[in-house]
Design an enzyme around this catalytic site. Structure first.
Site, PDB file in Angstrom:
ATOM      1  CG  ASP A  61      17.260  21.611 -31.805  1.00  0.00           C
ATOM      2  OD1 ASP A  61      17.990  22.078 -32.698  1.00  0.00           O
ATOM      3  OD2 ASP A  61      16.647  20.532 -31.928  1.00  0.00           O
ATOM      4  CE  LYS A 126      18.034  19.883 -35.246  1.00  0.00           C
ATOM      5  NZ  LYS A 126      16.863  19.356 -34.564  1.00  0.00           N
ATOM      6  CB  CYS A 158      17.120  17.009 -30.775  1.00  0.00           C
ATOM      7  SG  CYS A 158      15.507  17.448 -31.475  1.00  0.00           S
TER       8      CYS A 158
END
Length: 247
Positions: A61, A126, A158
């Protein structure tokens, strides 16, 4: 009545009967050793083996919208760039995710050239916080225990959930402390301490790369040495900005 005279063998004849067989044995052994040595010398040396048999890289990310918010975001990018360049040299599989790409943007532009030269096995958008979702966990890489290096953000969300899921699936997890961060820098050491307690290895990017190789005789070693030299300044900056005394 006749006398039968028995003569004792001389010392010379006795010694001869005792030592002749021994000399023959020594000669036979010498010939055997000579044959063995020639066979050994003619056999090729075993090829050097990497320490890690099934390594993989997770890039979590690292998106444009996070740039102004994440602590030392540029250091996360520089470490990830180095790791991706090493992945190219070492032919490592790379897995990339974004979180809600339509709102938070794509992976940052600085990483695109490096990703283009690596073996990207998945580039997935996602909504779950963990990267270890079906399109990734179903990859053949994870059919046997893998040694996974994680970089990205955020360390306490995450990155943490990805690491915990990988550990639960039986994989070895390496969280690269010079390549993870959060919005609040105080979250980072808390996350790293939790992950270490859960069984992850908290280490640096350079340490993981060298541990993966395990042997200076591997063919890629020279390329990695040149990479480490080329990125020395950035590595020092990332260690100072993201690690310091946090671990």
């Amino acid at each position: 009545m006749s006398l039968r005279v028995c003569f004792k063998p001389t010392i010379t004849s006795t010694l001869g009967r005792q030592f002749t067989p021994l000399a023959s044995i020594i000669s036979t052994q010498a010939r055997s050793y000579s044959i063995l040595n020639r066979a050994t010398m003619s056999s090729p040396a075993p090829a050097p083996q990497r320490r890690f048999e099934n390594p993989a890289v997770f890039v979590c990310d690292i998106q444009e919208k996070f740039r102004p918010a994440i602590h030392e975001f540029d250091k996360v990018i520089s470490t990830t760039s180095k790791l991706l360049r090493a992945s190219t040299v070492l032919s490592l599989p790379v897995f990339v995710t974004t979180q809600n790409r339509s709102r938070l943007g794509d992976t940052v532009a600085e990483l695109k050239p490096h990703l283009a030269r690596t073996t990207v096995k998945a580039d997935i958008d996602k909504t779950r916080f963990s990267m270890f979702i079906p399109p990734i966990l179903s990859d053949p890489v994870f059919s046997s225990p893998a040694q996974v290096a994680i970089v990205g953000i955020e360390s306490h969300i995450c990155v943490t959930q990805t690491a915990l899921d990988l550990l639960a699936a039986g994989h070895k997890v390496y969280v690269l402390a010079d390549g993870v961060s959060s919005t609040n820098k105080e979250e980072v050491p808390i996350a790293l301490a939790r992950l270490r307690q859960a069984g992850a290895v908290v280490t640096s990017s350079e340490s993981w790369i060298y541990e993966l190789m395990g042997d200076a005789a591997v063919p890629e070693f020279k390329g990695i040495v040149n990479l480490v030299k080329d990125t020395g300044k950035e590595t020092k900056g990332a260690l100072g900005g993201l690690v310091g005394s946090k671990i």
